[in-house]
Design a protein around this motif. Structure first.
Motif, PDB file in Angstrom:
ATOM      1  N   CYS A   1       0.825  -1.207   0.000  1.00 23.22           N
ATOM      2  CA  CYS A   1       0.000   0.000   0.000  1.00 23.22           C
ATOM      3  C   CYS A   1       0.862   1.261   0.000  1.00 23.22           C
ATOM      4  CB  CYS A   1      -0.926   0.017   1.219  1.00 23.22           C
ATOM      5  SG  CYS A   1      -2.294  -1.151   1.128  1.00 23.22           S
TER       6      CYS A   1
ATOM      7  N   ALA B   1      -0.285   2.644  -3.303  1.00 27.34           N
ATOM      8  CA  ALA B   1      -1.507   3.434  -3.094  1.00 27.34           C
ATOM      9  C   ALA B   1      -1.258   4.896  -2.775  1.00 27.34           C
ATOM     10  CB  ALA B   1      -2.338   2.803  -1.976  1.00 27.34           C
ATOM     11  N   ARG B   2      -0.102   5.237  -2.265  1.00 23.85           N
ATOM     12  CA  ARG B   2       0.141   6.604  -1.801  1.00 23.85           C
ATOM     13  C   ARG B   2      -0.192   7.672  -2.847  1.00 23.85           C
ATOM     14  NH1 ARG B   2       2.840   8.534   2.504  1.00 23.85           N
ATOM     15  NH2 ARG B   2       3.758   6.499   2.966  1.00 23.85           N
TER      16      ARG B   2
ATOM     17  N   LEU C   1      -2.344   7.643  -5.276  1.00 22.10           N
ATOM     18  CA  LEU C   1      -3.694   7.569  -5.825  1.00 22.10           C
ATOM     19  C   LEU C   1      -4.613   8.614  -5.199  1.00 22.10           C
ATOM     20  CD1 LEU C   1      -4.241   3.682  -5.784  1.00 22.10           C
ATOM     21  CD2 LEU C   1      -3.581   5.114  -7.730  1.00 22.10           C
TER      22      LEU C   1
ATOM     23  N   GLN D   1      -9.840   6.102  -4.642  1.00 22.13           N
ATOM     24  CA  GLN D   1      -9.156   4.930  -5.187  1.00 22.13           C
ATOM     25  C   GLN D   1      -8.189   4.347  -4.155  1.00 22.13           C
ATOM     26  OE1 GLN D   1      -7.365   5.621  -9.043  1.00 22.13           O
ATOM     27  NE2 GLN D   1      -9.057   6.937  -9.691  1.00 22.13           N
ATOM     28  N   ARG D   2      -7.519   5.236  -3.430  1.00 19.48           N
ATOM     29  CA  ARG D   2      -6.585   4.793  -2.392  1.00 19.48           C
ATOM     30  C   ARG D   2      -7.321   4.009  -1.307  1.00 19.48           C
ATOM     31  NH1 ARG D   2      -4.950   9.316   0.862  1.00 19.48           N
ATOM     32  NH2 ARG D   2      -4.851  10.313  -1.177  1.00 19.48           N
TER      33      ARG D   2
ATOM     34  N   VAL E   1      -6.398   0.156  -0.270  1.00 20.26           N
ATOM     35  CA  VAL E   1      -5.873  -0.153   1.058  1.00 20.26           C
ATOM     36  C   VAL E   1      -6.776  -1.118   1.819  1.00 20.26           C
ATOM     37  CG1 VAL E   1      -5.311   0.832   3.323  1.00 20.26           C
ATOM     38  CG2 VAL E   1      -4.578   2.000   1.234  1.00 20.26           C
TER      39      VAL E   1
ATOM     40  N   LEU F   1      -2.665   6.243   5.306  1.00 13.03           N
ATOM     41  CA  LEU F   1      -2.996   6.532   3.906  1.00 13.03           C
ATOM     42  C   LEU F   1      -4.478   6.829   3.713  1.00 13.03           C
ATOM     43  CD1 LEU F   1      -0.913   3.712   2.168  1.00 13.03           C
ATOM     44  CD2 LEU F   1      -0.343   6.144   2.297  1.00 13.03           C
TER      45      LEU F   1
END
Length: 251
Positions: free
Chosen positions: A32, A36-37, A39, A43-44, A48, A123
């Motif tokens: 993640c 993911a950071r 995004l 979406q993140r 996650v 996040l």
């Protein structure tokens, strides 16, 4: 009350659960942070919290902990709101991210310092409060909460502030009602008896069916904080009494 069988089998089932839980958490948290950071928030959040589906499914497979949801139609399909719930277990912090998508959770600042799990939680744009600074914590809740609600993101609050054992009530703080009234959004109360089957800080998880009950939204427009707090917490307390009764745990 559910039979809490502290046998070798109970420990074995729990150990099997954690043998997958911890490695999966470490691996996915690192993933993640890397993936993911950058995004956008929605979406993140989806990325996650995908692992939460695994946690809940694995809990059922290993430990026999099932779920029954009542009142799902009461959960707003769109728009922001403040969801409040009793806090008995680690279970609700996992499942609520499946139930309410996306969301912003209010949590203790120390949680974000935890390796791996705290990194992933960070996040999700949580509202992280310093509970030692009560006035500053309330100010942060209201200012950051208004920002999240203004972006159409529901907020999840556990007004008892910490996990309490089944049967304990503690004090329900008014922060959720204050935030809802100041932002003119409803409060959605959610009650459950997860602590019967996954007690806080317990290694063993006990087989059975968690009942989660969602109440009708409590309007906040044109009402005082005390009115909104009394109605939403009153409903929670009534449901908790019902869900923790011996007959409720036989589902």
């Amino acid at each position: 009350m559910v039979q809490q069988d502290k046998t070798a089998l109970g420990y074995l089932r729990a150990a099997l659960y954690y043998l997958a839980f911890y490695p999966a958490t470490v691996f996915y948290s690192v993933l993640c942070v890397v993936v993911a950071r950058p995004l956008p928030f929605r979406q993140r959040f989806k990325f996650v919290t995908q692992i939460n589906y695994f946690y809940i499914a694995w809990l059922r497979i290993c430990c026999g902990v099932k779920l029954q949801v009542e009142g799902l139609e009461n959960l707003p399909k769109e728009g922001a709101y403040v969801a409040i719930s009793n806090h008995q277990s680690e279970w609700e912090t996992i499942y609520f991210q499946i139930l309410i998508r996306p969301q912003c959770i209010v949590l203790k600042k120390e949680i974000l310092k935890m390796p791996f799990f705290g990194w992933a939680m960070g996040l999700l744009d949580p509202i992280a409060l310093d509970r030692s600074q009560k006035r500053g914590a309330l100010k942060a809740l209201l200012s950051e909460g208004k920002d999240r609600l203004g972006r159409g993101i529901p907020i999840v609050i556990f007004p008892q502030g910490t996990r309490l054992a089944v049967g304990e009530r503690g004090k329900f703080n008014k922060g959720g009602a204050m935030l809802a009234v100041s932002s003119e959004v409803p409060v959605v109360p959610i009650a459950h008896n997860a602590g019967v089957y996954w007690p806080g800080k317990s290694f063993i998880k006990y087989p059975g069916t968690i009942i989660l009950r969602i109440g009708k939204p409590v309007a906040s427009v044109g009402r005082s904080v005390d009115e909104v707090h009394a109605e939403s917490v009153g409903w929670l307390l009534e449901q908790m009494d019902q869900l923790e009764a011996p007959e409720a745990t036989k589902v």
